[in-house]
Scaffold this motif. Structure first.
Motif, PDB file in Angstrom:
ATOM      1  N   SER A  50       0.860  -1.182   0.000  1.00 47.30           N
ATOM      2  CA  SER A  50       0.000   0.000   0.000  1.00 47.30           C
ATOM      3  C   SER A  50       0.893   1.228   0.000  1.00 47.30           C
ATOM      4  O   SER A  50       2.110   1.127   0.178  1.00 47.30           O
ATOM      5  CB  SER A  50      -0.911  -0.017   1.239  1.00 47.30           C
ATOM      6  N   GLY A  51       0.278   2.395  -0.210  1.00 46.30           N
ATOM      7  CA  GLY A  51       1.026   3.629  -0.070  1.00 46.30           C
ATOM      8  C   GLY A  51       1.478   3.832   1.365  1.00 46.30           C
ATOM      9  O   GLY A  51       0.982   3.193   2.288  1.00 46.30           O
ATOM     10  N   SER A  52       2.445   4.712   1.559  1.00 48.31           N
ATOM     11  CA  SER A  52       2.996   4.944   2.894  1.00 48.31           C
ATOM     12  C   SER A  52       3.217   6.424   3.116  1.00 48.31           C
ATOM     13  O   SER A  52       3.582   7.159   2.189  1.00 48.31           O
ATOM     14  CB  SER A  52       4.317   4.202   3.060  1.00 48.31           C
ATOM     15  N   ARG A  53       3.004   6.867   4.359  1.00 55.79           N
ATOM     16  CA  ARG A  53       3.309   8.246   4.729  1.00 55.79           C
ATOM     17  C   ARG A  53       4.137   8.319   6.008  1.00 55.79           C
ATOM     18  O   ARG A  53       4.282   9.400   6.591  1.00 55.79           O
ATOM     19  CB  ARG A  53       2.027   9.062   4.889  1.00 55.79           C
ATOM     20  N   ALA A  54       4.660   7.172   6.471  1.00 52.80           N
ATOM     21  CA  ALA A  54       5.428   7.167   7.709  1.00 52.80           C
ATOM     22  C   ALA A  54       6.553   6.154   7.628  1.00 52.80           C
ATOM     23  O   ALA A  54       6.335   4.989   7.287  1.00 52.80           O
ATOM     24  CB  ALA A  54       4.530   6.837   8.905  1.00 52.80           C
ATOM     25  N   CYS A  55       7.773   6.605   7.935  1.00 56.79           N
ATOM     26  CA  CYS A  55       8.908   5.681   8.037  1.00 56.79           C
ATOM     27  C   CYS A  55       9.921   6.264   9.006  1.00 56.79           C
ATOM     28  O   CYS A  55       9.958   7.475   9.235  1.00 56.79           O
ATOM     29  CB  CYS A  55       9.530   5.396   6.679  1.00 56.79           C
ATOM     30  N   CYS A  56      10.752   5.393   9.555  1.00 56.47           N
ATOM     31  CA  CYS A  56      11.725   5.839  10.545  1.00 56.47           C
ATOM     32  C   CYS A  56      12.888   4.864  10.594  1.00 56.47           C
ATOM     33  O   CYS A  56      12.684   3.651  10.658  1.00 56.47           O
ATOM     34  CB  CYS A  56      11.050   5.931  11.917  1.00 56.47           C
ATOM     35  N   PHE A  57      14.111   5.394  10.561  1.00 59.14           N
ATOM     36  CA  PHE A  57      15.298   4.583  10.804  1.00 59.14           C
ATOM     37  C   PHE A  57      15.417   4.276  12.294  1.00 59.14           C
ATOM     38  O   PHE A  57      15.092   5.111  13.139  1.00 59.14           O
ATOM     39  CB  PHE A  57      16.561   5.326  10.369  1.00 59.14           C
ATOM     40  N   SER A  58      15.904   3.088  12.613  1.00 62.03           N
ATOM     41  CA  SER A  58      16.309   2.820  13.985  1.00 62.03           C
ATOM     42  C   SER A  58      17.504   3.706  14.314  1.00 62.03           C
ATOM     43  O   SER A  58      18.198   4.197  13.424  1.00 62.03           O
ATOM     44  CB  SER A  58      16.661   1.347  14.164  1.00 62.03           C
ATOM     45  N   ASN A  65      20.314   0.392  11.377  1.00 61.28           N
ATOM     46  CA  ASN A  65      20.278  -0.928  10.752  1.00 61.28           C
ATOM     47  C   ASN A  65      18.902  -1.338  10.245  1.00 61.28           C
ATOM     48  O   ASN A  65      18.792  -2.280   9.451  1.00 61.28           O
ATOM     49  CB  ASN A  65      20.772  -1.989  11.742  1.00 61.28           C
ATOM     50  N   ARG A  66      17.854  -0.647  10.695  1.00 54.72           N
ATOM     51  CA  ARG A  66      16.493  -1.047  10.332  1.00 54.72           C
ATOM     52  C   ARG A  66      15.653   0.176   9.984  1.00 54.72           C
ATOM     53  O   ARG A  66      15.930   1.287  10.443  1.00 54.72           O
ATOM     54  CB  ARG A  66      15.827  -1.823  11.478  1.00 54.72           C
ATOM     55  N   ILE A  67      14.621  -0.080   9.185  1.00 56.80           N
ATOM     56  CA  ILE A  67      13.623   0.944   8.878  1.00 56.80           C
ATOM     57  C   ILE A  67      12.251   0.370   9.193  1.00 56.80           C
ATOM     58  O   ILE A  67      11.913  -0.736   8.758  1.00 56.80           O
ATOM     59  CB  ILE A  67      13.663   1.368   7.397  1.00 56.80           C
ATOM     60  N   ALA A  68      11.469   1.135   9.952  1.00 55.57           N
ATOM     61  CA  ALA A  68      10.061   0.799  10.173  1.00 55.57           C
ATOM     62  C   ALA A  68       9.223   1.637   9.211  1.00 55.57           C
ATOM     63  O   ALA A  68       9.457   2.837   9.064  1.00 55.57           O
ATOM     64  CB  ALA A  68       9.655   1.094  11.609  1.00 55.57           C
ATOM     65  N   ILE A  69       8.268   0.983   8.559  1.00 53.71           N
ATOM     66  CA  ILE A  69       7.420   1.664   7.584  1.00 53.71           C
ATOM     67  C   ILE A  69       5.957   1.410   7.947  1.00 53.71           C
ATOM     68  O   ILE A  69       5.540   0.261   8.118  1.00 53.71           O
ATOM     69  CB  ILE A  69       7.692   1.171   6.149  1.00 53.71           C
ATOM     70  N   ASN A  78      -2.762   1.185   4.673  1.00 51.15           N
ATOM     71  CA  ASN A  78      -3.767   0.160   4.975  1.00 51.15           C
ATOM     72  C   ASN A  78      -3.643  -0.375   6.407  1.00 51.15           C
ATOM     73  O   ASN A  78      -4.283  -1.358   6.766  1.00 51.15           O
ATOM     74  CB  ASN A  78      -3.677  -1.002   3.982  1.00 51.15           C
ATOM     75  N   GLY A  79      -2.802   0.271   7.221  1.00 50.77           N
ATOM     76  CA  GLY A  79      -2.627  -0.133   8.613  1.00 50.77           C
ATOM     77  C   GLY A  79      -1.521  -1.135   8.849  1.00 50.77           C
ATOM     78  O   GLY A  79      -1.243  -1.492  10.004  1.00 50.77           O
ATOM     79  N   GLU A  80      -0.868  -1.587   7.795  1.00 51.05           N
ATOM     80  CA  GLU A  80       0.198  -2.575   7.952  1.00 51.05           C
ATOM     81  C   GLU A  80       1.502  -1.907   8.381  1.00 51.05           C
ATOM     82  O   GLU A  80       1.793  -0.765   8.012  1.00 51.05           O
ATOM     83  CB  GLU A  80       0.423  -3.328   6.637  1.00 51.05           C
ATOM     84  N   LEU A  81       2.283  -2.645   9.150  1.00 49.93           N
ATOM     85  CA  LEU A  81       3.581  -2.199   9.628  1.00 49.93           C
ATOM     86  C   LEU A  81       4.644  -3.166   9.119  1.00 49.93           C
ATOM     87  O   LEU A  81       4.484  -4.381   9.225  1.00 49.93           O
ATOM     88  CB  LEU A  81       3.588  -2.159  11.154  1.00 49.93           C
ATOM     89  N   MET A  82       5.721  -2.614   8.572  1.00 47.77           N
ATOM     90  CA  MET A  82       6.821  -3.431   8.065  1.00 47.77           C
ATOM     91  C   MET A  82       8.118  -3.021   8.746  1.00 47.77           C
ATOM     92  O   MET A  82       8.361  -1.836   8.971  1.00 47.77           O
ATOM     93  CB  MET A  82       6.972  -3.258   6.546  1.00 47.77           C
ATOM     94  N   LEU A  83       8.949  -4.009   9.059  1.00 50.53           N
ATOM     95  CA  LEU A  83      10.282  -3.757   9.591  1.00 50.53           C
ATOM     96  C   LEU A  83      11.292  -4.337   8.619  1.00 50.53           C
ATOM     97  O   LEU A  83      11.224  -5.531   8.286  1.00 50.53           O
ATOM     98  CB  LEU A  83      10.434  -4.384  10.980  1.00 50.53           C
ATOM     99  N   ILE A  84      12.211  -3.497   8.156  1.00 49.05           N
ATOM    100  CA  ILE A  84      13.120  -3.867   7.069  1.00 49.05           C
ATOM    101  C   ILE A  84      14.566  -3.801   7.551  1.00 49.05           C
ATOM    102  O   ILE A  84      14.962  -2.864   8.247  1.00 49.05           O
ATOM    103  CB  ILE A  84      12.915  -2.922   5.861  1.00 49.05           C
ATOM    104  N   ASP A  85      15.335  -4.805   7.184  1.00 50.60           N
ATOM    105  CA  ASP A  85      16.768  -4.824   7.426  1.00 50.60           C
ATOM    106  C   ASP A  85      17.444  -3.993   6.335  1.00 50.60           C
ATOM    107  O   ASP A  85      17.322  -4.291   5.147  1.00 50.60           O
ATOM    108  CB  ASP A  85      17.286  -6.263   7.399  1.00 50.60           C
ATOM    109  N   VAL A  86      18.154  -2.936   6.738  1.00 50.36           N
ATOM    110  CA  VAL A  86      18.745  -2.008   5.771  1.00 50.36           C
ATOM    111  C   VAL A  86      19.897  -2.645   5.010  1.00 50.36           C
ATOM    112  O   VAL A  86      20.044  -2.462   3.795  1.00 50.36           O
ATOM    113  CB  VAL A  86      19.224  -0.721   6.483  1.00 50.36           C
TER     114      VAL A  86
END
Length: 239
Positions: free
Chosen positions: A9-17, A21-25, A29-37
């Protein structure tokens, strides 16, 4: 392009740890993703909400993640060493959606800015609302992205509407706050800025209208700003 990750889905919020090392997006649609940079891979996904996620923020030790959605609730997740998320608490009794969040330096408190322009402080992970003004005044914040509160009242110009100042960010040195507003201006003020209608240290033009966000780099060497209708990202060199 080496690798990419597709969002559901589209996104309007993200943040680096804080360790980078990680990005939270947070997705629309209410989903949360945690990504290994480093590996550029999805570590985990969560979908405990169905509404837009407006902001996400790591605690200074990166062990807790705050997620704010249009459902007027902040979900708090414990973050494991392998990047898994376990919901551990909530912040409720919020009168509108949350568009800004900052953790205290010790990670025990969270200040939020709401869509009806209230500043609220919670203890975390208990979610207890803090009403004692003296206790709030004594807190030291790890970051400051709020445009609400006595410490930033001076960034608001005369005869403005509540929504005219969209975003702010205090420099890592702690002596300046940058703001973006609906008039296309990027401004720089002294911080704290407690005198009403304070004169800015500088007013910078480039965006056509609606500066939607501003952020200093980790060393304050540059300021990154995003526009709305102009669909631009500007990078400003600081002096």
């Amino acid at each position: 392009m080496m690798r990419r990750i597709s969002l559901t889905s589209g996104s309007r919020a993200c943040c680096f740890s804080n360790d980078g090392n990680r990005i939270a997006i947070g997705l629309n649609n209410g989903e949360l993703m945690l990504i290994d940079v480093v590996a550029v891979k999805v570590l985990t996904k969560k979908r405990d909400r169905s509404a837009i996620i407006h902001d996400v923020r790591f605690r200074p030790d990166d062990k807790l993640l705050a997620v704010a959605s249009s459902e007027q609730v902040i979900d708090l997740y414990d973050v494991t060493d392998d990047g898994q998320l376990q919901r551990s608490g909530f912040c409720k009794q919020i009168p509108s959606f949350v568009f800004q969040m900052d953790f205290s330096l010790d990670g025990n408190f969270l200040q939020v800015g709401t869509g009806n322009y209230q500043r609220i402080v919670f203890q975390v992970p208990s979610g207890k609302k803090i009403e004692n003004c003296k206790q709030i005044d004594n807190l030291t914040w790890s970051s400051w992205t709020s445009v609400l509160g006595d410490d930033v009242i001076g960034v608001w110009p005369k005869n403005c509407d509540n929504g005219d100042v969209n975003s702010g960010d205090v420099s890592r040195s702690g002596n300046a706050i940058a703001t973006g507003d609906d008039f296309g201006f990027v401004k720089l003020f002294n911080f704290p800025c407690r005198e009403k209608f304070s004169k800015s240290r500088g007013k910078y033009v480039g965006h056509s209208a609606h500066v939607t966000n501003v952020r200093f780099l980790h060393d304050d060497s540059k300021l990154v700003t995003t526009g709305g209708d102009d669909c631009c990202v500007f990078v400003w060199k600081t002096k």
